[in-house]
Design a protein around this motif. Structure first.
Motif, PDB file in Angstrom:
ATOM      1  N   VAL A 185      61.944  84.011  55.265  1.00 51.55           N
ATOM      2  CA  VAL A 185      62.669  84.045  56.533  1.00 51.55           C
ATOM      3  C   VAL A 185      62.561  85.440  57.145  1.00 51.55           C
ATOM      4  CG1 VAL A 185      64.908  83.795  57.664  1.00 51.55           C
ATOM      5  CG2 VAL A 185      64.269  82.226  55.815  1.00 51.55           C
ATOM      6  N   VAL A 186      62.792  86.466  56.334  1.00 54.67           N
ATOM      7  CA  VAL A 186      62.681  87.842  56.826  1.00 54.67           C
ATOM      8  C   VAL A 186      61.277  88.105  57.363  1.00 54.67           C
ATOM      9  CG1 VAL A 186      62.685  90.272  56.151  1.00 54.67           C
ATOM     10  CG2 VAL A 186      64.517  88.759  55.358  1.00 54.67           C
ATOM     11  N   SER A 187      60.273  87.690  56.613  1.00 51.30           N
ATOM     12  CA  SER A 187      58.892  87.908  57.040  1.00 51.30           C
ATOM     13  C   SER A 187      58.604  87.217  58.366  1.00 51.30           C
ATOM     14  CB  SER A 187      57.936  87.395  55.962  1.00 51.30           C
ATOM     15  OG  SER A 187      56.590  87.481  56.389  1.00 51.30           O
ATOM     16  N   ASP A 188      59.018  85.945  58.488  1.00 50.06           N
ATOM     17  CA  ASP A 188      58.775  85.215  59.735  1.00 50.06           C
ATOM     18  C   ASP A 188      59.498  85.865  60.906  1.00 50.06           C
ATOM     19  OD1 ASP A 188      57.121  83.425  58.497  1.00 50.06           O
ATOM     20  OD2 ASP A 188      58.507  81.730  58.568  1.00 50.06           O
ATOM     21  N   MET A 189      60.735  86.292  60.682  1.00 47.77           N
ATOM     22  CA  MET A 189      61.505  86.890  61.766  1.00 47.77           C
ATOM     23  C   MET A 189      60.938  88.249  62.169  1.00 47.77           C
ATOM     24  SD  MET A 189      63.615  84.700  62.794  1.00 47.77           S
ATOM     25  CE  MET A 189      64.255  83.107  62.230  1.00 47.77           C
ATOM     26  N   LYS A 190      60.472  89.016  61.211  1.00 43.68           N
ATOM     27  CA  LYS A 190      59.869  90.307  61.553  1.00 43.68           C
ATOM     28  C   LYS A 190      58.620  90.115  62.406  1.00 43.68           C
ATOM     29  CE  LYS A 190      61.500  93.405  57.891  1.00 43.68           C
ATOM     30  NZ  LYS A 190      61.908  94.490  58.808  1.00 43.68           N
TER      31      LYS A 190
END
Length: 578
Positions: A185-190
């Motif tokens: 999730v963090v990777s996609d949002m970044k």
């Protein structure tokens, strides 16, 4: 396995046909492109936009939003109960073959599959000059955002889930750990943060699309699940959030029908009145309408009353808190929604109330002998008239669409009220929690005060405490900073799409202890599978009225993996205790 590969690709690429769209803002309109190859289909810029729109469309589904995410976020907290076929929510007995589970799982992975297919198609369209580099970036950012958001709710609800990150898959991927899902999730949002448009740059015609600010909001929330509170604070303090979003002055306006897509809302699911009001010709056949709101109204008004409030929530609001009247409404309370009052003059304007009063029904007659304009009366609470008693308390947050009548009057059941998934008040409370974990107690208190001052219409009381306890005794002041945040999560966000997620995210056992402290009268665990007599107020008449008071069993803060999913993928392992 070939069939699974083909099915996932077709669901992603040609979902436009299966779920044709027409949303509140025209940006989500699509055309039929079934029975075509990808090369033949994506020849125009709008074709590529339509594909990304189909990812949004997975959320324009009342079964996913209401029966899955909303039910989890609210029924498990015991602030709200279910009436109907799903009362197992009320005593934490959700089985693995429960119908809402595959509705959640299947719709979520359809959205994931569409996002995965979109990445390659967008890049091909960019290379061919079908879409401009700017549009390609934005659409790619939207696909990353929507995939990340979907994994956020999957992991928050089920724990670890399969991470499908490619357009082609065997469908046999095992579960990743919960932490690994939130890392994704963090990777996609970044990635989304670098590609999406700012709220300030988004044209009015594109209102409702994901923005940089929404990506920072979900990134920060995911970082909190990973206990990286410093990284979460960096996301929450990004100017895309702090400069572009703010609290509305009046809490009532947050959920009002004429304040949709307001300056407090980071991301909301768009709905539009398109399609008929019939069950087979409306929401299930492409009409972007939903039954989410009036299913929460009293059965005496709507004919439904499928979810209703715990009177303990009504009593828990601190005196003077303006959120109470527009969150939960009970016997003797008038509805406070400006839109409902303007349209109907309050409860008294609905056709079923007027005809019932004219017929001499006590149900629609106030204690003063006049037509009722309250949600039941102190003498005769509205428990429903179908033999399945409710509590007499109902969800005022979902009683805001003045066009709806429920299954009465002109039978307008399906409405176009957007559903807010994330708003700035939650960001402030999340930020306060992060500051507590990093030792900045004064900063946390300042963030909490911003939310509470708005709740009290100016300046909140210096001492924070709940109102009466569930047994009627006075509540003690809340002095622990973390308990302050949890209390504010509850009173600000209950009946929305976040509360149980925020409680579970706070740590193991936090949700169970919070629920026990709010709703149980004894120090030992309560495990009641039956209704109890509520001990306080107008509904305390020695009879049961749809209230359960039981503890959350260990492991029941997450839901079971759907049995149907395990049947298709033997590599999936069930959550413990199910």
């Amino acid at each position: 396995m070939k069939m699974k590969k083909v099915s996932i690709i077709l669901i992603a690429v040609f979902g436009v046909l299966m779920f044709p769209l027409s949303c509140k803002k025209d940006f989500l309109k699509q055309t039929n492109t079934f029975s075509s190859t990808a090369d033949a289909t994506f020849q125009k810029s709008q074709d590529v936009v339509n594909l990304v729109n189909s990812i949004y469309d997975t959320y324009q589904n009342a079964d996913l939003l209401k029966k899955s995410i909303w039910y989890y976020a609210n029924f498990l907290t015991h602030d709200w109960f279910n009436n109907g076929a799903d009362i197992v929510w009320n005593y934490y007995a959700i089985p693995a073959d429960f119908g809402a589970l595959p509705a959640f799982w299947n719709n979520a992975y359809i959205g994931v599959a569409r996002a995965n297919a979109a990445f390659g198609i967008i890049e091909q369209a960019r290379a061919k000059g079908i879409v401009t580099p700017e549009l390609a970036d934005r659409l790619t950012g939207e696909a990353y955002f929507l995939r990340g958001m979907t994994y956020y709710y999957l992991a928050g609800t089920f724990g670890g889930v399969p991470l499908e990150l490619n357009a082609v898959t065997t469908g046999l991927t095992p579960r990743a750990s919960q932490d690994d899902v939130f890392k994704q999730v963090v990777s996609d949002m970044k990635k989304a943060e670098t590609l999406l448009q700012s709220k300030t740059a988004l044209p009015a015609s594109e209102l409702g699309r994901a923005t940089k600010g929404a990506a920072y909001g979900y990134e920060g929330a995911a970082q909190m699940w990973l206990k990286d509170y410093t990284a979460a604070l960096a996301a929450f303090n990004n100017p895309e959030l702090t400069n572009n979003y703010h609290l509305l002055p009046n809490f009532v306006d947050v959920g009002e029908f004429d304040h949709q897509n307001n300056d407090e809302s980071l991301f909301e699911i768009q709905f539009e009145v398109s399609g008929s009001q019939s069950w087979d010709g409306g929401w299930q056949a492409g009409g972007e309408v939903a039954w989410i709101d009036d299913f929460s109204w009293p059965q005496e008004i709507s004919g439904f009353g499928y979810d209703y409030g715990n009177p303990g929530l009504w009593y828990s609001y601190q005196p003077g808190d303006k959120r109470k009247a527009v969150t939960i409404i009970g016997p003797g309370d008038e509805i406070q929604s400006p839109g409902i009052i303007a349209k109907w003059g309050g409860i008294k304007g609905y056709a079923v109330v007027q005809s019932g009063f004219a017929a001499g029904s006590a149900t629609y007659t106030g204690d003063d002998g006049k037509i009722i304009n309250t949600c039941g009366t102190l003498t005769h609470p509205w428990y429903g008239t179908d033999g399945t008693p409710r509590s007499g308390y109902y969800c005022a947050k979902k009683w805001r669409d003045p066009n709806l009548t429920g299954a009465n009057g002109n039978s307008t059941i399906f409405g176009s009220q957007n559903q807010i998934l994330l708003r700035y008040a939650e960001i402030l409370l999340d930020r306060a929690e992060c500051k507590i974990h990093t030792g900045d107690i004064p900063g946390a208190m300042a963030d909490i005060k911003l939310v509470r001052d708005r709740a009290f219409g100016g300046t909140a009381p210096a001492v924070m405490q709940d109102g009466a306890r569930i047994d009627g005794s006075p509540a003690a002041p809340i002095t622990d900073p973390m308990q302050m945040v949890l209390s504010e999560y509850r009173h600000e966000l209950t009946a929305e799409f976040s509360l149980m997620y925020d409680l579970r995210r706070a740590g193991p056992g936090v949700a169970a202890q919070f629920i026990h402290n709010n709703y149980n009268l004894t120090a030992s665990p309560n495990n009641n599978i039956n209704q109890v007599v509520f001990p306080y107020g107008p509904t305390s008449d020695g009879k049961t009225h749809g209230v359960w008071l039981n503890d959350m069993p260990a492991g029941r803060d997450i839901l079971p993996i759907p049995q149907s999913a395990i049947g298709l993928n033997p590599n999936l392992k069930q959550n413990p205790g199910y």
